[in-house]
Design an enzyme around this catalytic site. Structure first.
Site, mmCIF file in Angstrom:
data_model
loop_
_atom_site.group_PDB
_atom_site.id
_atom_site.type_symbol
_atom_site.label_atom_id
_atom_site.label_comp_id
_atom_site.label_asym_id
_atom_site.label_seq_id
_atom_site.Cartn_x
_atom_site.Cartn_y
_atom_site.Cartn_z
ATOM 1 N N ASN A 22 50.430 38.869 45.639
ATOM 2 C CA ASN A 22 50.877 37.940 44.600
ATOM 3 C C ASN A 22 49.738 37.148 43.963
ATOM 4 O O ASN A 22 49.851 36.712 42.826
ATOM 5 C CB ASN A 22 51.913 36.999 45.237
ATOM 6 C CG ASN A 22 52.187 35.779 44.399
ATOM 7 O OD1 ASN A 22 52.762 35.886 43.316
ATOM 8 N ND2 ASN A 22 51.752 34.614 44.876
ATOM 9 N N ASP A 28 40.008 35.030 50.979
ATOM 10 C CA ASP A 28 39.597 35.327 49.608
ATOM 11 C C ASP A 28 39.927 36.798 49.372
ATOM 12 O O ASP A 28 39.236 37.684 49.880
ATOM 13 C CB ASP A 28 38.087 35.063 49.459
ATOM 14 C CG ASP A 28 37.572 35.447 48.076
ATOM 15 O OD1 ASP A 28 38.369 35.982 47.260
ATOM 16 O OD2 ASP A 28 36.372 35.240 47.819
ATOM 17 N N TYR A 87 43.476 39.055 31.103
ATOM 18 C CA TYR A 87 44.524 38.988 32.127
ATOM 19 C C TYR A 87 45.378 40.257 32.112
ATOM 20 O O TYR A 87 45.647 40.850 33.158
ATOM 21 C CB TYR A 87 45.399 37.758 31.851
ATOM 22 C CG TYR A 87 46.501 37.519 32.858
ATOM 23 C CD1 TYR A 87 46.227 37.398 34.221
ATOM 24 C CD2 TYR A 87 47.824 37.391 32.434
ATOM 25 C CE1 TYR A 87 47.247 37.158 35.129
ATOM 26 C CE2 TYR A 87 48.850 37.149 33.346
ATOM 27 C CZ TYR A 87 48.562 37.039 34.697
ATOM 28 O OH TYR A 87 49.560 36.801 35.587
ATOM 29 N N ASP A 105 45.922 32.410 51.468
ATOM 30 C CA ASP A 105 45.494 31.763 50.223
ATOM 31 C C ASP A 105 44.034 31.376 50.363
ATOM 32 O O ASP A 105 43.556 31.125 51.473
ATOM 33 C CB ASP A 105 46.346 30.524 49.924
ATOM 34 C CG ASP A 105 46.314 30.166 48.435
ATOM 35 O OD1 ASP A 105 47.320 30.463 47.749
ATOM 36 O OD2 ASP A 105 45.296 29.623 47.964
ATOM 37 N N ALA A 129 57.179 39.093 35.996
ATOM 38 C CA ALA A 129 57.766 37.778 35.742
ATOM 39 C C ALA A 129 57.099 37.169 34.520
ATOM 40 O O ALA A 129 56.004 37.570 34.114
ATOM 41 C CB ALA A 129 57.570 36.899 36.962
#
Ligand SMILES: [Zn+2]
Length: 684
Positions: free
Chosen positions: A516, A489, A582, A467, A612
């Site tokens: 993800n 990153d 997006y 992360d 999702a």
């Protein structure tokens, strides 16, 4: 070796445990067991046990003499009173009259005579502790003592160093036979302070906890002093590479070579996690010209065999200029496996042919120029194998510097390796479905990433949490035993390269990528700022590509396939108003999934995605949910459940979908929808 006994601590232990009703003798037994267990030169991973004899009130109120002896499953360094189950001493002593006793019967008698039936199984060396009359009995596999006695003339050396202070017992597999033989040696000279068990370890005795413990320290110190005298230089250097390869290049090749194909399930492998070690002593050992001789004679003490196997695989020197190093590694491992299978067939025939072969992959690898590697089905197992291998390097070095390292022979090694009581120490449980697999999860500080990391770890995977928020991901990783936190990153190729290097160095490779990380930007597409659109493409498309490209490179070095999983989003197929910045890169990522599936299917690498929608996370915060539901005049529950099934979808639901894809070995280019049902976003 210095004694670690501190009178003040000993008294504090008596006081502390005394408040819980624990007698002083047992409190001190716990105290010195911890002292022994915390010193790796004395005890490593179950290699030792202790006991105390005392009187205790049983469950019906009768006073009875018991032996409190280390129970299986307890680590000596952190043991507590329940780790020393009490067994009726009289019953144990009765067994001494027998000529022989099968192991299963010995275990049943021990269990049947536990004061508390919920106790763990008493140690396999319980009877030896019982048969020696001293109140306190300590047993270790001290490295220095092993270096002294793992010699052709080990018994004579022990006598030379210890005189008549120690009895010597010839090698016998632990259990009833060893207990009886040791008791006979003791009876011949009850003045001894302890026993040297040939090619196995050492017992010391005492009237109180301190005496038995201090004797252990003294006996081991005398071995250390002896080893320092008359040393000769060891290990003439052999084929050391001028330009050694980096661990990150070595690990995937070794790991792939050691993966065993599952013949029952196409595409499945028994995979291992790797743990690297290097030091001056290790390099001196692995770089030796004759390493294939002294390193492969056998284990320094029998119970190492269940963790390290009887020999390591010795790899070719890792020379960066060697174009065929990968081929040579695969050949070396194949030869190790063939050697192990032949050893098993030979030995199994000797004992009647009823044993079932364990997986034949090596558990220790030696790499000239680089160091050693422990291998295991879990990160913990790999570390244990590496710890024992390091101890073996030191003991064999000392043994060779003062004589010739000579362990137990092949028959004895097999009897120990395939002894049901040794295998029982490893636990018979079926490994979880992701055992041995390494999963890299990006955006792991977020809701979906963290839920996926938790689920994959619970299913047996070694997980690396990536992360951009270093502090947040470190916190997440701390909640998962053995997990690795890496600040990364994903939009920076260099940062991605460094992150994979950390994962490969810590675990050995990568099998599953859960790509993800993402973020949502909004704006009507005809008016949106170009810079914002490009920024979204960097994170929501190019970062997936960079992560996948590097994963595929490592997976191909391993040669055991792999699995790429992408968090895509319903936006990729069902755009929402003003969500173009997006949805567009997510649509490109959906296509990326198919392209990877197409281009790398032949390598056994699968690529799948989860679409999702409407999940509480960093993209859809509680505050946002509150605001939107109020704006629409519905409850939060109704807002979150606005789908065909009327059910709120959670991060855990998405994690379950990723797991299903990771386990579906015949599925690639799949998109699984996790949105409670939205017919406009359904794929066709
Ligand atoms: Zn032992």
């Amino acid at each position: 070796m210095k004694s670690a006994w501190i009178e003040r601590d000993a008294r504090a232990a008596v006081e502390r445990y005394g408040q819980a009703g624990i007698p002083a003798d047992l409190a001190l037994r716990v105290y010195t067991t911890q002292l022994l267990g915390r010193d790796p030169k004395l005890v490593l991973h179950g290699g030792g046990n202790t006991s105390v004899k005392l009187a205790m009130t049983d469950l019906v109120g009768e006073e009875t003499d018991v032996l409190c002896v280390k129970g299986s499953g307890w680590d000596m360094g952190t043991i507590e009173p329940p780790g020393l189950p009490a067994v009726r001493l009289k019953a144990l002593l009765k067994l001494r009259a027998r000529e022989a006793m099968p192991d299963d019967e010995m275990v049943r008698v021990q269990r049947a005579n536990l004061i508390d039936p919920s106790s763990p199984n008493p140690s396999v060396e319980t009877l030896l502790h019982a048969f020696v009359p001293h109140k306190f009995v300590d047993h270790t596999h001290a490295s220095a003592v092993l270096a002294l006695i793992d010699q052709p003339d080990g018994e004579a050396r022990a006598r030379e160093v210890y005189g008549s202070a120690m009895g010597t017992v010839p090698y016998v597999l632990p259990g009833f036979g060893l207990a009886k033989q040791s008791a006979d040696v003791f009876d011949r000279d009850p003045k001894v302070e302890g026993l040297i068990l040939a090619r196995h370890g050492i017992f010391t005795f005492g009237a109180d906890a301190r005496e038995a413990y201090e004797r252990m320290i003294e006996i081991v110190t005398r071995a250390e002093t002896h080893l320092q005298k008359n040393r000769r230089a060891v290990f003439v250097s052999g084929g050391v590479p001028q330009q050694a390869m980096d661990v990150t290049e070595i690990a995937p090749v070794l790991r792939g070579a050691c993966a065993i194909k599952d013949e029952k399930s196409e595409g499945a492998f028994t995979r291992l996690i790797l743990e690297f070690r290097s030091s001056e002593t290790i390099l001196n050992f692995v770089n030796g010209r004759d390493v294939t001789d002294y390193a492969t004679r056998g284990v320094i003490t029998p119970d190492h065999t269940i963790r390290t196997k009887n020999w390591p695989v010795v790899l070719p020197a890792a020379d960066a200029r060697d174009g065929d190093w990968r081929g040579k590694v695969r050949a070396a491992v194949a030869s190790f496996v063939a050697g192990y299978e032949a050893y098993f067939a030979r030995q199994n025939a000797r004992v009647g042919g009823d044993r079932v072969m364990l997986d034949p992959a090596p558990r220790v690898a030696l790499i000239p120029g680089v160091g050693l590697v422990g291998l295991g089905r879990t990160r913990k197992d790999a570390k244990i194998a590496a710890d024992l291998a390091e101890a073996a390097v030191e003991t064999i070095t000392d043994a060779e510097a003062t004589g010739r390292f000579t362990p137990i022979g092949e028959d004895d090694m097999f009897d120990c390796e395939y002894w049901p009581l040794e295998q029982a120490k490893l636990g018979a449980a079926k490994p979880p479905p992701l055992a041995g697999q390494i999963a890299v999860i990006t955006g792991a500080a977020g809701a979906i990433g963290a839920a996926t990391a938790r689920l994959f770890a619970a299913q047996g995977a070694a997980v690396a949490l990536l992360d951009i928020d270093a502090a947040a991901v470190a916190t997440r990783a701390r909640e998962i035993p053995g997990a690795l936190a890496v600040a990364c990153d994903v939009t920076d190729a260099r940062s991605v390269g460094e992150a994979y290097a950390k994962v490969v160095t810590a675990f050995g490779g990568v099998d599953i990528l859960v790509s993800n990380a993402g973020a949502a930007w909004q704006g009507r597409i005809g008016e949106v700022d170009d810079a914002l659109l490009r920024k979204s493409f960097e994170l929501n498309f190019f970062a997936h590509q960079t992560m996948a490209r590097e994963a595929v490179r490592i997976m191909r070095l391993q040669g055991t396939g792999g699995c790429l999983l992408f968090n895509v989003s319903k936006q990729a197929v069902n755009p929402g108003p003003a969500f173009g910045p997006y949805g567009l890169p997510k649509a490109a990522t959906l296509f990326l999934v198919r392209q990877y599936a197409l281009d790398y299917g032949a390598d056994g690498i699968r690529a799948n995605a989860v679409n999702a929608d409407r999940i509480r996370s960093g993209l859809l915060t509680d505050e946002f949910v509150k605001e939107r539901s109020q704006a629409r005049g519905v409850s939060e529950k109704d807002y979150m459940s606005g789908n065909l099934l009327g059910r709120e979808v959670t991060a855990e639901d998405v994690a379950q979908a990723f797991l299903a894809q990771a386990l579906a070995l015949k599925t690639t280019a799949d998109v699984t929808t996790v949105d409670g049902g939205n017919i406009a976003a359904a794929l066709r």
